[in-house]
Design an enzyme around this catalytic site. Structure first.
Site, PDB file in Angstrom:
ATOM      1  N   CYS A 105      58.835  25.064  34.993  1.00 49.63           N
ATOM      2  CA  CYS A 105      58.871  26.423  35.551  1.00 49.63           C
ATOM      3  C   CYS A 105      58.284  27.411  34.546  1.00 49.63           C
ATOM      4  CB  CYS A 105      60.308  26.838  35.867  1.00 49.63           C
ATOM      5  SG  CYS A 105      61.027  25.911  37.227  1.00 49.63           S
TER       6      CYS A 105
ATOM      7  N   TYR B 168      40.830  16.831  54.780  1.00 45.20           N
ATOM      8  CA  TYR B 168      41.924  16.575  53.830  1.00 45.20           C
ATOM      9  C   TYR B 168      43.232  16.601  54.632  1.00 45.20           C
ATOM     10  CZ  TYR B 168      38.095  18.268  50.876  1.00 45.20           C
ATOM     11  OH  TYR B 168      36.867  18.475  50.298  1.00 45.20           O
TER      12      TYR B 168
ATOM     13  N   ASP C 125      42.175  21.718  53.889  1.00 47.23           N
ATOM     14  CA  ASP C 125      43.381  21.799  53.055  1.00 47.23           C
ATOM     15  C   ASP C 125      43.182  20.890  51.839  1.00 47.23           C
ATOM     16  OD1 ASP C 125      45.918  22.126  52.041  1.00 47.23           O
ATOM     17  OD2 ASP C 125      46.943  21.051  53.655  1.00 47.23           O
TER      18      ASP C 125
ATOM     19  N   CYS D  31      46.027  25.522  47.522  1.00 43.97           N
ATOM     20  CA  CYS D  31      47.116  25.559  46.547  1.00 43.97           C
ATOM     21  C   CYS D  31      46.652  26.108  45.206  1.00 43.97           C
ATOM     22  CB  CYS D  31      47.762  24.191  46.387  1.00 43.97           C
ATOM     23  SG  CYS D  31      46.596  22.900  45.941  1.00 43.97           S
TER      24      CYS D  31
HETATM   25  C1  LIG Z   1      46.856  19.448  49.878  1.00 41.19           C
HETATM   26  S1  LIG Z   1      46.922  17.852  50.605  1.00 41.19           S
HETATM   27  C2  LIG Z   1      46.905  18.295  52.326  1.00 41.19           C
HETATM   28  C3  LIG Z   1      47.393  17.240  53.283  1.00 41.19           C
HETATM   29  C4  LIG Z   1      47.689  17.700  54.703  1.00 41.19           C
HETATM   30  N1  LIG Z   1      46.724  18.648  55.209  1.00 41.19           N
HETATM   31  C5  LIG Z   1      49.104  18.260  54.817  1.00 41.19           C
HETATM   32  O1  LIG Z   1      49.248  19.474  54.985  1.00 41.19           O
HETATM   33  O2  LIG Z   1      50.063  17.492  54.760  1.00 41.19           O
HETATM   34  C6  LIG Z   1      45.344  17.256  50.255  1.00 41.19           C
HETATM   35  C7  LIG Z   1      45.028  15.897  50.826  1.00 41.19           C
HETATM   36  O3  LIG Z   1      43.680  15.592  50.498  1.00 41.19           O
HETATM   37  C8  LIG Z   1      43.584  14.210  50.195  1.00 41.19           C
HETATM   38  N2  LIG Z   1      42.350  14.112  49.402  1.00 41.19           N
HETATM   39  C9  LIG Z   1      42.168  14.351  48.079  1.00 41.19           C
HETATM   40  N3  LIG Z   1      40.867  14.287  47.787  1.00 41.19           N
HETATM   41  C10 LIG Z   1      40.204  13.971  48.924  1.00 41.19           C
HETATM   42  C11 LIG Z   1      38.842  13.791  49.276  1.00 41.19           C
HETATM   43  N4  LIG Z   1      37.862  13.905  48.363  1.00 41.19           N
HETATM   44  N5  LIG Z   1      38.539  13.518  50.548  1.00 41.19           N
HETATM   45  C12 LIG Z   1      39.507  13.407  51.493  1.00 41.19           C
HETATM   46  N6  LIG Z   1      40.811  13.561  51.226  1.00 41.19           N
HETATM   47  C13 LIG Z   1      41.154  13.857  49.970  1.00 41.19           C
HETATM   48  C14 LIG Z   1      44.867  13.869  49.525  1.00 41.19           C
HETATM   49  O4  LIG Z   1      45.153  12.480  49.653  1.00 41.19           O
HETATM   50  C15 LIG Z   1      45.857  14.748  50.302  1.00 41.19           C
HETATM   51  O5  LIG Z   1      46.376  14.038  51.414  1.00 41.19           O
END
Ligand SMILES: C[S@@+](CC[C@H](N)C(=O)[O-])C[C@H]1O[C@@H](n2cnc3c(N)ncnc32)[C@H](O)[C@@H]1O
Length: 438
Positions: free
Chosen positions: A93, A276, A366, A393
């Site tokens: 934190c 994503y 996302d 994020c």
């Molecule tokens: C912030 S999370 C969002 C997941 C989903 N939209 C949710 O709200 O639960 C980002 C996601 O992107 C995936 N990820 C990371 N890099 C990626 C890439 N280059 N291409 C596709 N997916 C990716 C991760 O595995 C993760 O599931």
């Protein structure tokens, strides 16, 4: 000339009195001492503190420091509710010493500053609370505890491999605390995950484990929308691997879903992309909204998440989960650092996936903390969508991708920010973009 352990006469361990200036991205405030920039943690703007140097930054351009004594406190300073928060203690934190409303005001400043600096946009944004955990404690439904060589589980110090043997984590959800991870020994393990799903018992996953347990988490997200004149809703259960991705704040998934969908106004029969997509949170809402005459393509790299999305969204057969990296799916070269360009002299250009449509009406992005990147953003813009929702994020990554979207013919229509990580510097944003020329 300054060496690796000193900058402009300051060395690690030195203490100086400084007036603390503005908040900066990353959980610290900016101060100066004899022309040297200090990034000071555990401080607040306009305070006077004694700062102890903890690290000399790259090229000695700045130093990192902790406020170890407060000589002139801010009215927004509070006693940290967690006894493990503070200089040289748990690094989880950054803002336990700050009253919750001021935490949100500081995060709003950071979002605005990043958008100004990296996208050249002036935005007026407030950081909204996420329902649940009103005091900023007891919200974290997933905690990864690190394990020392002697088998003691704890939490890491800031920018360190050192593990602090905390009794419990004050921002952890009650289900995580009930796992009593820190009360047990974990010899032979590197880490232990404790997960409090919204359905069923808490789950403990020691890492590594032989065999690796196929532990699943069941999480529920509710969503109600009256967009496009029709009311669509769900109270849907998602299955997530215990070490897979799901928002850690119990109110976050539903909050971000509602915010993203509200700005898209998805209509029946439309074509949507969820990039994503994880286990398909946004794909589910898009699928409900476009209906059987529409189409949703959801792209996610993690094979387990795609399998869970495929099973979980089987009642929406017009939603297609695709396992691929988003850059690969668009035929965009991957980032080159340490990658193929160095070995072959040429970037590897994958072929665009035939599963991706050439056009889309709406897109949800996302991405992880690094953002989507310019290549993906350009490819998204080329789809010609009438609306894009970007869930972010990291405000710096959002700002960089915003600049790329603006250059590719979109404008920022709205920006909201949410306090999904109280007591830490993290903040989630939901931005909407529309074509700049209608
Ligand atoms: C912030 S999370 C969002 C997941 C989903 N939209 C949710 O709200 O639960 C980002 C996601 O992107 C995936 N990820 C990371 N890099 C990626 C890439 N280059 N291409 C596709 N997916 C990716 C991760 O595995 C993760 O599931």
């Amino acid at each position: 000339m300054s060496g690796a352990g000193e900058a402009a006469g300051l060395g690690v361990g030195d203490e100086v009195e400084v007036e603390v200036g503005r908040v900066a991205h990353g959980g610290h405030c900016v101060a100066r001492h004899e022309g040297q920039v200090l990034f000071v943690r555990h401080a607040l703007p306009e305070e006077r503190v004694r700062a102890r140097v903890t690290e000399i930054g790259a090229g000695s351009r700045f130093v990192r420091a902790d406020a170890v004594e407060v000589l002139g406190p801010s009215p927004d300073r509070v006693t940290p509710p967690c006894p493990w928060a503070g200089p040289d203690r748990c690094g989880g934190c950054d803002l336990q010493h700050v009253a919750l409303p001021r935490q949100r005001a500081l995060k709003a400043e950071v979002v605005a500053e990043q958008m100004q600096r990296l996208a050249g946009l002036t935005v007026d944004v407030g950081v909204e609370p996420v329902p649940g955990a009103d005091d900023g404690l007891g919200w974290r439904t997933r905690v990864e505890f690190s394990v020392r060589d002697d088998g003691v589980a704890g939490l890491r110090k800031h920018r360190s491999h050192e593990i602090v043997a905390v009794d419990r984590c004050r921002i952890a959800a009650p289900g995580v605390t009930a796992c009593e991870v820190t009360a047990r020994g974990w010899p032979g393990h590197e880490a232990v995950d404790a997960v409090a799903p919204s359905v069923g018992e808490p789950v403990v996953v020691p890492v590594p484990s032989d065999p690796v347990p196929d532990v699943r988490e069941r999480v529920v997200a509710s969503w109600l929308s009256a967009a496009a004149g029709a009311t669509v809703a769900f109270d849907r259960e998602f299955t997530v691997s215990a070490r897979g991705f799901w928002q850690v704040h119990p109110g976050a998934a539903a909050t971000f879903l509602a915010a993203a969908m509200a700005g898209l106004d998805v209509r029946p029969g439309e074509r949507a992309l969820d990039l994503y997509s994880g286990v398909g949170l946004f794909a589910a809402a898009l699928g409900e909204s476009v209906g059987p005459r529409g189409q949703v393509v959801a792209v996610e790299a993690d094979a387990a998440a795609v399998a869970q999305a495929t099973a979980g969204l089987a009642d929406l057969p017009w939603v297609l989960p695709v396992q691929a990296r988003v850059d690969d799916a668009f035929g965009v070269p991957r980032p080159t650092r340490g990658g193929p360009r160095r070995r072959t002299g040429r970037p590897r250009r994958p072929t665009r996936s035939p599963l991706l449509p050439a056009t889309a009406d709406v897109v949800v992005l996302d991405p992880p903390r690094v953002g989507a990147g310019t290549g993906v953003v350009r490819a998204v813009a080329a789809l010609g969508a009438r609306a894009i929702a970007y869930v972010a994020c990291d405000p710096a990554a959002l700002a960089r991708d915003t600049a790329a979207l603006v250059a590719a013919g979109y404008r920022l229509e709205s920006l909201r920010a949410f306090d999904a990580f109280p007591m830490t510097h993290h903040v989630e944003c939901v931005a909407h973009f529309v074509p700049s020329a209608p």
